[in-house]
Design a protein around this motif. Structure first.
Motif, PDB file in Angstrom:
ATOM      1  N   VAL A 136       0.822  -1.219   0.000  1.00  0.00           N
ATOM      2  CA  VAL A 136       0.000   0.000   0.000  1.00  0.00           C
ATOM      3  C   VAL A 136       0.858   1.272   0.000  1.00  0.00           C
ATOM      4  CG1 VAL A 136      -1.943  -1.127   1.117  1.00  0.00           C
ATOM      5  CG2 VAL A 136      -0.198  -0.052   2.533  1.00  0.00           C
ATOM      6  N   LYS A 142       4.528  -1.050  -7.959  1.00  0.00           N
ATOM      7  CA  LYS A 142       4.168  -2.459  -8.088  1.00  0.00           C
ATOM      8  C   LYS A 142       4.175  -2.867  -9.557  1.00  0.00           C
ATOM      9  CE  LYS A 142       2.180  -0.843  -4.979  1.00  0.00           C
ATOM     10  NZ  LYS A 142       2.537   0.216  -4.007  1.00  0.00           N
ATOM     11  N   THR A 155       2.371   0.497 -11.138  1.00  0.00           N
ATOM     12  CA  THR A 155       1.547   1.483 -10.438  1.00  0.00           C
ATOM     13  C   THR A 155       2.005   1.653  -8.998  1.00  0.00           C
ATOM     14  OG1 THR A 155      -0.702   2.056  -9.749  1.00  0.00           O
ATOM     15  CG2 THR A 155      -0.144  -0.285  -9.787  1.00  0.00           C
ATOM     16  N   SER A 157      -0.257   2.362  -6.807  1.00  0.00           N
ATOM     17  CA  SER A 157      -1.435   1.896  -6.076  1.00  0.00           C
ATOM     18  C   SER A 157      -1.306   0.408  -5.765  1.00  0.00           C
ATOM     19  CB  SER A 157      -2.700   2.129  -6.896  1.00  0.00           C
ATOM     20  OG  SER A 157      -2.850   3.491  -7.227  1.00  0.00           O
ATOM     21  N   THR A 158      -2.229  -0.097  -4.950  1.00  0.00           N
ATOM     22  CA  THR A 158      -2.288  -1.532  -4.702  1.00  0.00           C
ATOM     23  C   THR A 158      -2.984  -2.188  -5.892  1.00  0.00           C
ATOM     24  OG1 THR A 158      -2.439  -1.175  -2.318  1.00  0.00           O
ATOM     25  CG2 THR A 158      -3.132  -3.326  -3.146  1.00  0.00           C
ATOM     26  N   ALA A 159      -2.226  -2.921  -6.681  1.00  0.00           N
ATOM     27  CA  ALA A 159      -2.796  -3.542  -7.877  1.00  0.00           C
ATOM     28  C   ALA A 159      -2.046  -4.831  -8.172  1.00  0.00           C
ATOM     29  CB  ALA A 159      -2.719  -2.582  -9.060  1.00  0.00           C
ATOM     30  N   PRO A 160      -2.798  -5.869  -8.590  1.00  0.00           N
ATOM     31  CA  PRO A 160      -4.250  -5.875  -8.716  1.00  0.00           C
ATOM     32  C   PRO A 160      -4.924  -5.766  -7.348  1.00  0.00           C
ATOM     33  CG  PRO A 160      -3.376  -8.064  -9.089  1.00  0.00           C
ATOM     34  CD  PRO A 160      -2.200  -7.163  -8.981  1.00  0.00           C
ATOM     35  N   TYR A 161      -6.111  -5.149  -7.352  1.00  0.00           N
ATOM     36  CA  TYR A 161      -6.810  -4.918  -6.092  1.00  0.00           C
ATOM     37  C   TYR A 161      -7.405  -6.232  -5.565  1.00  0.00           C
ATOM     38  CZ  TYR A 161      -9.877  -2.977  -2.572  1.00  0.00           C
ATOM     39  OH  TYR A 161     -10.488  -2.691  -1.379  1.00  0.00           O
ATOM     40  N   PRO A 162      -7.127  -6.574  -4.310  1.00  0.00           N
ATOM     41  CA  PRO A 162      -7.620  -7.846  -3.747  1.00  0.00           C
ATOM     42  C   PRO A 162      -9.092  -7.756  -3.330  1.00  0.00           C
ATOM     43  CG  PRO A 162      -6.344  -6.677  -2.098  1.00  0.00           C
ATOM     44  CD  PRO A 162      -6.261  -5.850  -3.359  1.00  0.00           C
ATOM     45  N   LYS A 163      -9.997  -7.849  -4.295  1.00  0.00           N
ATOM     46  CA  LYS A 163     -11.422  -7.707  -4.015  1.00  0.00           C
ATOM     47  C   LYS A 163     -11.942  -8.821  -3.104  1.00  0.00           C
ATOM     48  CE  LYS A 163     -15.888  -7.033  -6.356  1.00  0.00           C
ATOM     49  NZ  LYS A 163     -16.619  -8.164  -5.763  1.00  0.00           N
ATOM     50  N   TYR A 170       2.591 -10.188  -4.647  1.00  0.00           N
ATOM     51  CA  TYR A 170       2.836  -8.860  -5.208  1.00  0.00           C
ATOM     52  C   TYR A 170       4.335  -8.684  -5.451  1.00  0.00           C
ATOM     53  CZ  TYR A 170      -1.957  -7.407  -4.224  1.00  0.00           C
ATOM     54  OH  TYR A 170      -3.315  -7.292  -4.225  1.00  0.00           O
TER      55      TYR A 170
END
Length: 248
Positions: A136, A142, A155, A157-163, A170
């Motif tokens: 994060v 990342k 990115t 950002s946190t990606a891929p986002y852990p939905k 990562y």
């Protein structure tokens, strides 16, 4: 192949002015980077590329090859592009000047794919994120690749986002790059004509200029916990690590 290692180094830095000359166990930081890079068995030549006389003088005083470059360069890759105009080679390897703990065997991993794939133009390293905080942390780029290790996106950002509950490893970028002369020319020419590419500017990650424009960037996983020196606190940590290593 003729392979040249280049360490871009600038004195001005918003977070840590003069950090290439910061003292680490009695030597300037750039010296440690150069010493480790000099152990890379594939390099025919190795240079520091700078726009600052103080860094140039420190390199000369410590028997390091150094090239003065323009003060107008926006990125380290642009600085290496100028070196490429002066010194012909088949491959240029960008080594960050603020990672004095980077091991030579890790640097070599950015070179190896070019021996197997003559069509390759750009390589970059990545390492698995072990500290969940880094997932994060916006200062940590990342890396997302396809199954062949070709970069899809980088990115902050946190990606891929852990939905959901997803078992996913990562990866973060390790800033050692391999460039062919043609790739470097594209990067520099694009910057002169357009500035940064759209997503490159938003994320502030220069390798995205290649990905946005259709270049295949080969990512290679390495096992590296090197510490980038961005702040005086980072410098203190690196001094402690280096001092411990020297005692062994």
């Amino acid at each position: 192949m003729k392979i040249i290692g280049v360490i871009p180094a600038r004195y001005e830095s918003s977070r840590f002015q003069g950090k290439p000359l910061a003292d680490i166990c009695g030597k300037p930081m750039i010296w440690w980077v150069y010493q480790h890079a000099s152990q890379v068995k594939y390099f025919n030549e190795l240079y520091v590329a700078t726009d600052d006389q103080r860094i140039y003088d420190a390199c000369v005083a410590n028997d390091m090859k150094c090239i003065m470059t323009s003060t107008s360069h926006r990125t380290g890759t642009d600085r290496i592009g100028e070196v490429a105009e002066k010194i012909p080679a088949d491959l240029y390897v960008n080594i960050q000047g603020d990672e004095p703990l980077m091991e030579p065997e890790v640097m070599e991993k950015a070179i190896l794919p070019f021996f197997d794939n003559p069509e390759l133009q750009v390589s970059n390293l990545m390492t698995k994120i072990n500290d969940p905080v880094d997932v994060v942390n916006f200062t940590v780029p990342k890396v997302i690749t396809n199954k062949e290790g070709i970069g899809i996106y980088l990115t902050r950002s946190t990606a891929p986002y852990p939905k959901g509950s997803i078992d996913y490893a990562y990866y973060k970028q390790v800033c050692v790059y391999g460039f062919t002369p043609a790739a470097l020319k594209f990067y520099c020419d694009y910057g002169k004509k357009y500035g940064k590419a759209k997503i490159e500017a938003i994320e502030d990650i220069e390798i995205l200029r290649f990905i946005e424009n259709g270049y295949k960037v080969q990512y290679i996983e390495v096992d590296s916990e090197t510490v980038a020196v961005d702040t005086p606190n980072d410098l203190k940590k690196v001094n402690e690590i280096m001092a411990a290593k020297l005692k062994k």
